[in-house]
Design an enzyme around this catalytic site. Structure first.
Site, PDB file in Angstrom:
ATOM      1  N   LYS A   1     -24.899 -25.137 -21.620  1.00 31.43           N
ATOM      2  CA  LYS A   1     -23.468 -25.081 -21.930  1.00 31.43           C
ATOM      3  C   LYS A   1     -23.042 -26.260 -22.816  1.00 31.43           C
ATOM      4  O   LYS A   1     -23.833 -27.162 -23.081  1.00 31.43           O
ATOM      5  CB  LYS A   1     -22.664 -25.018 -20.624  1.00 31.43           C
TER       6      LYS A   1
HETATM    7  C1  LIG Z   1     -23.053 -19.824 -17.265  1.00 35.24           C
HETATM    8  C2  LIG Z   1     -21.979 -18.902 -16.818  1.00 35.24           C
HETATM    9  C3  LIG Z   1     -21.485 -18.894 -15.502  1.00 35.24           C
HETATM   10  C4  LIG Z   1     -22.147 -19.641 -14.390  1.00 35.24           C
HETATM   11  O1  LIG Z   1     -22.303 -20.989 -14.625  1.00 35.24           O
HETATM   12  P1  LIG Z   1     -23.245 -21.848 -13.662  1.00 35.24           P
HETATM   13  O2  LIG Z   1     -22.748 -23.242 -13.851  1.00 35.24           O
HETATM   14  O3  LIG Z   1     -24.641 -21.654 -14.165  1.00 35.24           O
HETATM   15  O4  LIG Z   1     -23.083 -21.361 -12.273  1.00 35.24           O
HETATM   16  C5  LIG Z   1     -20.392 -18.123 -15.208  1.00 35.24           C
HETATM   17  N1  LIG Z   1     -19.813 -17.345 -16.135  1.00 35.24           N
HETATM   18  C6  LIG Z   1     -20.277 -17.280 -17.396  1.00 35.24           C
HETATM   19  C7  LIG Z   1     -19.574 -16.409 -18.384  1.00 35.24           C
HETATM   20  C8  LIG Z   1     -21.388 -18.036 -17.773  1.00 35.24           C
HETATM   21  O5  LIG Z   1     -21.889 -17.929 -19.003  1.00 35.24           O
END
Ligand SMILES: *Cc1c(COP(=O)(O)O)cnc(C)c1O
Length: 418
Positions: A217
């Site tokens: 991210k």
């Molecule tokens: C990555 C992601 C999540 C979950 O994030 P984590 O921190 O890995 O639990 C939720 N929603 C979307 C759209 C994502 O891309």
């Protein structure tokens, strides 16, 4: 002999000496789990989002955005038999947390060309459910509307997903939520930091917002997330539920610090706290947020320019200050996923890491079986899915790497046409 070229990965975190030093500092401090680093990270995160505005923001660090979404739904009182509405065009985390709580997920379609929840589709769904009808219209026109399919129940929450860093039509979604008595939880996993033209931050447009610091991210702690809200009571509730349902304030009110072994369990909570080792990385990443954004924006601009001469390549929509977590490229000419798959294979063979965001959830065996979906139930999501490819967009990509992605995409499109 052909020249070997270094592959360009799809994603890569930007980690420097400062992150390494911060982790060492925590490792040597004698305290590894949630403590002063996590508290500082929360304060700094809230300050980041309120720097140009004076509104009070509560930020709660958690061990993932998935945990954050679970906590947010729990704080909205979602339970067995309730309904939570989200878009089928998302990662499985958005919907699975609804099922954790025994509630039903109801999907809506995306708006053509946007990747984002279609407010018209949302409105039709909310209206059907408010009349006690099943969530989805009958598959054949001319049938009795009560002949629809899917769950019935009270809509407690709506989860718009800001895919790629683009912002959903929050003004309409929030006003529909008010009209039908639901809360809005923003899945802002891709959106740190995105904002609307008027300066409002994505993640603070509904009742609760959740950011992700997963390894790929925009800013990362490896694993982690942040829940944000303007509502103090919600923040307190989530703070208690993320650490076993333990409410320390109950004892702290009556005692001095010497009695710190005392605590009260007020609910069977969860273990969703963020350890200090990770929070220390997050604080450094937060400090880099605008620099990292600038690097991603530069790549996006290069791509936009590079693809502008090819009418069948549709670049991401503009109009907001996008966090640019993803660069989804749409290929107008693709009429089925086989063409998209071939395109991906050719790019990968030439060392370009690509991905697809997202495989619509209603096509996943779990949801297809549970709610008896067919692929065509959400046509816009399917249309987007079969035509979209996400290109590499990570801070630290060199100009040469950006050029290579553009050249390879253009060459490969030419090959597929020819
Ligand atoms: C990555 C992601 C999540 C979950 O994030 P984590 O921190 O890995 O639990 C939720 N929603 C979307 C759209 C994502 O891309």
């Amino acid at each position: 002999m052909s020249k070997t070229i270094d592959p360009i990965p799809f994603a890569r975190p930007f980690i420097g000496a400062e992150e390494e030093e911060a982790v060492l500092r925590v490792l040597r401090s004698g305290w590894l789990t949630t403590g002063t680093e996590a508290l500082s990270f929360e304060k700094e995160f809230a300050a980041f989002l309120s720097r140009e505005r004076q509104d009070e923001i509560h930020a709660l660090a958690v061990n993932s955005a998935t945990s954050g979404l679970h906590l947010a739904l729990e704080a909205c009182g979602v339970g067995p038999g309730d309904i939570v509405v989200t878009s089928t065009y998302t990662f499985t985390a958005t919907a699975e947390v609804v099922r954790y709580l025994g509630a039903h997920v109801v999907f809506v379609d995306v708006k053509v060309g946007t990747y984002l929840m279609d407010p018209d589709s949302l409105e039709r769904t909310l209206e059907r459910l408010s009349q006690g009808l099943p969530a989805y219209s009958p598959r054949q026109s001319g049938r009795d509307p009560a002949m629809g399919y899917g769950p019935t129940g009270k809509v407690k929450a709506i989860i718009p997903v800001h895919v790629a860093g683009l912002a959903c039509d929050m003004d309409r979604i929030v006003s529909l939520a008010h009209k039908y008595g639901a809360q809005v939880i923003e899945d802002a996993a891709h959106s740190f930091p995105s904002r609307l033209a008027d300066g409002r931050w994505v993640g603070l447009l509904g009742d609760i917002g959740v950011f992700s610091f997963y390894a790929t991210k925009t800013i990362t702690t490896g694993e982690g997330g942040m829940v944000v809200t303007h509502n103090k009571d919600v923040a307190n509730h989530i703070s208690v539920m993320r650490s076993h349902g333990i409410d320390r304030s109950i004892w702290n009110r009556y005692t001095d610090t010497k009695a710190s072994w005392k605590y009260a369990v007020v609910a069977p909570g969860y273990k969703y706290n963020m350890p200090d080792v990770l929070a220390a990385i997050g604080r450094i990443q937060l400090g880099r947020a605008f620099d990292l954004l600038e690097m991603r924006r530069h790549i996006a601009e290069r791509y936009n320019q590079g693809f502008s001469s090819v009418p069948e390549l549709i670049v991401p929509p503009s109009g907001i200050e996008n966090a640019w977590h993803l660069y989804p490229l749409r290929l107008a000419d693709f009429s089925d996923s086989a063409a998209r798959d071939r395109f991906i294979e050719l790019l990968q063979n030439q060392g370009i890491g690509v991905s697809v965001h997202f495989i619509p959830l209603h096509t996943m065996p779990y949801y297809a079986d549970l709610y008896h979906f067919s692929e065509s139930d959400f046509p816009n999501a399917m249309d987007t899915f079969i035509r979209t490819v996400s290109l590499p967009i990570w801070p630290g990509m060199t100009e040469e790497q950006i050029d290579r992605v553009i050249e390879t995409v253009m060459k490969t499109i030419g090959q597929l046409k020819g």
